[in-house]
Write a protein that holds these residues in place. Structure first.
Motif, PDB file in Angstrom:
ATOM      1  N   SER A 109       0.861  -1.183   0.000  1.00  0.00           N
ATOM      2  CA  SER A 109       0.000   0.000   0.000  1.00  0.00           C
ATOM      3  C   SER A 109       0.895   1.229   0.000  1.00  0.00           C
ATOM      4  CB  SER A 109      -0.911   0.025   1.230  1.00  0.00           C
ATOM      5  OG  SER A 109      -1.846  -1.032   1.189  1.00  0.00           O
ATOM      6  N   GLY A 110       0.491   2.247  -0.772  1.00  0.00           N
ATOM      7  CA  GLY A 110       1.281   3.468  -0.809  1.00  0.00           C
ATOM      8  C   GLY A 110       1.581   3.901  -2.222  1.00  0.00           C
ATOM      9  N   GLU A 111       2.608   4.736  -2.382  1.00  0.00           N
ATOM     10  CA  GLU A 111       2.967   5.284  -3.690  1.00  0.00           C
ATOM     11  C   GLU A 111       3.329   4.145  -4.646  1.00  0.00           C
ATOM     12  OE1 GLU A 111       6.065   8.570  -5.587  1.00  0.00           O
ATOM     13  OE2 GLU A 111       5.832   8.412  -3.406  1.00  0.00           O
ATOM     14  N   VAL A 112       2.687   4.124  -5.814  1.00  0.00           N
ATOM     15  CA  VAL A 112       2.763   2.960  -6.697  1.00  0.00           C
ATOM     16  C   VAL A 112       4.081   2.884  -7.465  1.00  0.00           C
ATOM     17  CG1 VAL A 112       1.630   4.114  -8.652  1.00  0.00           C
ATOM     18  CG2 VAL A 112       1.500   1.620  -8.445  1.00  0.00           C
ATOM     19  N   VAL A 113       4.514   1.641  -7.683  1.00  0.00           N
ATOM     20  CA  VAL A 113       5.653   1.333  -8.544  1.00  0.00           C
ATOM     21  C   VAL A 113       5.224   0.194  -9.469  1.00  0.00           C
ATOM     22  CG1 VAL A 113       8.003   0.427  -8.648  1.00  0.00           C
ATOM     23  CG2 VAL A 113       7.365   1.994  -6.806  1.00  0.00           C
ATOM     24  N   TYR A 114       5.460   0.382 -10.786  1.00  0.00           N
ATOM     25  CA  TYR A 114       5.154  -0.662 -11.765  1.00  0.00           C
ATOM     26  C   TYR A 114       6.462  -1.324 -12.169  1.00  0.00           C
ATOM     27  CZ  TYR A 114       0.615   1.618 -12.136  1.00  0.00           C
ATOM     28  OH  TYR A 114      -0.614   2.157 -11.850  1.00  0.00           O
ATOM     29  N   GLN A 115       6.621  -2.585 -11.807  1.00  0.00           N
ATOM     30  CA  GLN A 115       7.856  -3.302 -12.128  1.00  0.00           C
ATOM     31  C   GLN A 115       7.689  -4.125 -13.408  1.00  0.00           C
ATOM     32  OE1 GLN A 115       9.180  -5.753  -8.855  1.00  0.00           O
ATOM     33  NE2 GLN A 115      10.314  -4.066  -7.916  1.00  0.00           N
ATOM     34  N   VAL A 151       1.502  -6.338 -27.403  1.00  0.00           N
ATOM     35  CA  VAL A 151       1.225  -6.050 -25.993  1.00  0.00           C
ATOM     36  C   VAL A 151       1.169  -4.534 -25.781  1.00  0.00           C
ATOM     37  CG1 VAL A 151       2.132  -6.197 -23.639  1.00  0.00           C
ATOM     38  CG2 VAL A 151       2.220  -8.203 -25.139  1.00  0.00           C
ATOM     39  N   THR A 152       0.061  -4.056 -25.206  1.00  0.00           N
ATOM     40  CA  THR A 152      -0.098  -2.621 -24.941  1.00  0.00           C
ATOM     41  C   THR A 152      -0.578  -2.407 -23.501  1.00  0.00           C
ATOM     42  OG1 THR A 152      -0.758  -2.254 -27.246  1.00  0.00           O
ATOM     43  CG2 THR A 152      -1.230  -0.489 -25.665  1.00  0.00           C
ATOM     44  N   PRO A 153       0.234  -1.743 -22.663  1.00  0.00           N
ATOM     45  CA  PRO A 153      -0.223  -1.445 -21.299  1.00  0.00           C
ATOM     46  C   PRO A 153      -1.026  -0.141 -21.249  1.00  0.00           C
ATOM     47  CG  PRO A 153       2.106  -0.906 -21.519  1.00  0.00           C
ATOM     48  CD  PRO A 153       1.654  -1.407 -22.860  1.00  0.00           C
ATOM     49  N   HIS A 154      -1.983  -0.089 -20.340  1.00  0.00           N
ATOM     50  CA  HIS A 154      -2.757   1.122 -20.042  1.00  0.00           C
ATOM     51  C   HIS A 154      -2.647   1.374 -18.544  1.00  0.00           C
ATOM     52  CE1 HIS A 154      -5.086   1.357 -23.919  1.00  0.00           C
ATOM     53  NE2 HIS A 154      -4.684   0.101 -23.964  1.00  0.00           N
ATOM     54  N   ILE A 155      -2.070   2.497 -18.163  1.00  0.00           N
ATOM     55  CA  ILE A 155      -1.913   2.847 -16.756  1.00  0.00           C
ATOM     56  C   ILE A 155      -2.938   3.931 -16.436  1.00  0.00           C
ATOM     57  CG2 ILE A 155      -0.307   3.688 -14.997  1.00  0.00           C
ATOM     58  CD1 ILE A 155       0.422   0.956 -16.263  1.00  0.00           C
ATOM     59  N   TYR A 156      -3.680   3.763 -15.330  1.00  0.00           N
ATOM     60  CA  TYR A 156      -4.853   4.595 -15.071  1.00  0.00           C
ATOM     61  C   TYR A 156      -4.566   5.922 -14.366  1.00  0.00           C
ATOM     62  CZ  TYR A 156      -7.585   0.417 -16.279  1.00  0.00           C
ATOM     63  OH  TYR A 156      -8.139  -0.670 -16.916  1.00  0.00           O
ATOM     64  N   GLY A 157      -3.326   6.157 -13.960  1.00  0.00           N
ATOM     65  CA  GLY A 157      -3.009   7.453 -13.363  1.00  0.00           C
ATOM     66  C   GLY A 157      -3.282   7.542 -11.876  1.00  0.00           C
ATOM     67  N   LYS A 158      -3.511   6.404 -11.225  1.00  0.00           N
ATOM     68  CA  LYS A 158      -3.699   6.406  -9.771  1.00  0.00           C
ATOM     69  C   LYS A 158      -2.325   6.360  -9.109  1.00  0.00           C
ATOM     70  CE  LYS A 158      -8.039   3.879 -10.337  1.00  0.00           C
ATOM     71  NZ  LYS A 158      -8.785   2.633 -10.079  1.00  0.00           N
ATOM     72  N   LYS A 159      -2.061   7.303  -8.248  1.00  0.00           N
ATOM     73  CA  LYS A 159      -0.715   7.419  -7.664  1.00  0.00           C
ATOM     74  C   LYS A 159      -0.512   6.490  -6.471  1.00  0.00           C
ATOM     75  CE  LYS A 159      -0.372  10.787 -10.600  1.00  0.00           C
ATOM     76  NZ  LYS A 159      -0.006  10.436 -11.972  1.00  0.00           N
ATOM     77  N   GLU A 160      -1.613   6.053  -5.844  1.00  0.00           N
ATOM     78  CA  GLU A 160      -1.524   5.195  -4.651  1.00  0.00           C
ATOM     79  C   GLU A 160      -2.072   3.810  -4.963  1.00  0.00           C
ATOM     80  OE1 GLU A 160      -0.519   6.257  -1.394  1.00  0.00           O
ATOM     81  OE2 GLU A 160       0.186   8.090  -2.371  1.00  0.00           O
ATOM     82  N   THR A 161      -1.325   2.776  -4.566  1.00  0.00           N
ATOM     83  CA  THR A 161      -1.797   1.405  -4.733  1.00  0.00           C
ATOM     84  C   THR A 161      -2.222   0.813  -3.395  1.00  0.00           C
ATOM     85  OG1 THR A 161      -1.280  -0.784  -5.632  1.00  0.00           O
ATOM     86  CG2 THR A 161       0.496   0.361  -4.463  1.00  0.00           C
ATOM     87  N   ARG A 162      -3.074  -0.200  -3.471  1.00  0.00           N
ATOM     88  CA  ARG A 162      -3.440  -1.014  -2.307  1.00  0.00           C
ATOM     89  C   ARG A 162      -3.846  -2.383  -2.852  1.00  0.00           C
ATOM     90  NH1 ARG A 162      -7.662   2.884  -2.603  1.00  0.00           N
ATOM     91  NH2 ARG A 162      -9.644   1.976  -3.293  1.00  0.00           N
TER      92      ARG A 162
END
Length: 385
Positions: free
Chosen positions: A323-329, A340-351
């Motif tokens: 939980s917290g500031e997101v990192v995409y590995q 392959v095409t990624p779409h990132i939704y712009g949410k800064k916090e993950t949980r």
């Protein structure tokens, strides 16, 4: 026809999440001014719409006052104040989907009663005002384990749905209005997206197959086309069309269904907006679901819903334990793979299990696409700093 393009016309959208963000890509193609009402000032749409208004979607005044500033109003989430929409509609504002349909869809109990009243096949259900009424029903052998429990209102992304297998599960349920359904043994979970404009033009997307996460009750993979017999797909399509026709629905409606062991089709529930089950269409269809939503609510000619290629969507959700500031590995690793095409939704916090993005895989061979989807799922990690 109204001049929507590069003009003073304003399209209002209730909700500023990832669905709104993907819808904005289509309004930008047509240069349509978009105003968004959303309670979260850091929502995915905040920085990319024309006008962003911070307000509670369940507050009458916030929704009513916002509606007075736009020419046509639509939604990207159904949990909104419907009394405000009723008043706006009475005063002449064009609103799609219609408030009367949202009133049915917002309540799972009303939804189920609609299916029964209109001879639309669905699982048997019971309706309870609160938890003690449900427990009393169990104690009097009216209901038996296992069964599916659903909150009547405000459920989303696997929240508000639980399989109840024992008394401990039953007693841990929240004390809210709910429905219970017989636990259906099924082969597949399917979905059909139907678009309809005010002129009555109707188009369906191909039937898709959904694979769910066993714990989170969230879609992990959407597979298009569904790997089912042609006659089963046609039956699903016909039932979805009946739901739209009987509602007299205008907009985009995602109809989720079960395919039973003996190939019956039962409607599970519907979503009156772009839906997870149609995200594959951004890369795999002639007209993606977000453009089609826009076409339908503005009463424009509907686009071609056929696929140009087989497509699979993989949901990207927050990993458990982070939980917290997101990192995409490892996104760079999947970008090396064709199709392959990624779409990132712009949410800064993950949980844990929060929807953070999705990845589309396209290939002329659905079996190869499914293998690549598995590799993508195993490669990307959505964690926190």
């Amino acid at each position: 026809m109204k001049n929507y393009y590069s003009s003073g016309f304003k399209l209002g959208i209730l909700g500023g999440g990832q669905l709104g963000r993907m819808l904005l890509a289509e309004t930008q193609k047509f240069d349509i001014h978009t105003s968004i009402l959303e309670s979260n000032k850091k929502a995915p749409c905040a920085e990319i719409c024309n006008t962003f208004v911070v307000g509670d979607l369940l507050d009458f005044d916030a929704v009513y006052n916002f509606g007075k500033t736009v020419d046509v109003l639509t939604i990207e989430i159904e949990n909104i104040n419907l009394d405000a929409l009723d008043k706006l509609e009475q005063e002449g504002l064009t609103i799609y989907p219609k408030p009367k349909d949202l009133r049915i869809i917002q309540s799972k109990a009303r939804q189920k009663n609609f299916y029964i009243d209109h001879q639309i096949p669905t699982a048997e259900f019971s309706h309870y005002a609160y938890r003690e009424e449900l427990i009393h029903s169990f104690e009097n052998s009216i209901i038996h384990f296992p069964f599916v429990w659903k909150a009547a209102r405000f459920g989303y992304d696997g929240n508000g749905v639980k399989i109840v297998r024992n008394i401990k599960d039953l007693e841990s349920l929240p004390n809210v209005e709910c429905i219970t359904e017989k636990l259906i043994p099924f082969k597949n979970e399917l979905a059909v997206i139907v678009a309809r404009n005010a002129a009555g033009e109707v188009k369906t997307y191909p039937v898709v197959e959904m694979e769910f996460h066993p714990e989170a009750n969230q879609v992990e993979y959407v597979i298009c086309p569904a790997r089912i017999k042609t006659e089963v797909a046609e039956k699903a399509r016909e039932i979805a069309l009946k739901v739209v026709s009987d509602l007299d629905f205008v907009g985009l409606l995602a109809v989720e269904m079960f395919q039973t062991e003996d190939d019956k089709i039962l409607v599970n529930e519907v979503a009156p907006r772009p839906h997870n089950s149609g995200h594959y269409s951004i890369e795999a269809s002639y007209t993606n679901q977000f453009e089609q939503h826009l076409r339908s609510v503005l009463n424009l000619p509907l686009g071609n819903t056929e696929s140009t290629v087989a497509g699979i969507m993989v949901n990207l959700v927050g990993e458990e334990g982070f939980s917290g500031e997101v990192v995409y590995q490892n996104i760079e690793e999947i970008l090396k793979i064709d199709g392959v095409t990624p779409h990132i939704y712009g949410k800064k916090e993950t949980r844990p299990f929060r929807k953070m993005g999705h990845v589309t895989i396209v290939n002329s061979d659905i079996a190869i696409a499914r293998k690549v989807a598995q590799k993508v799922k195993e490669t990307i990690r959505v964690i926190s700093k």
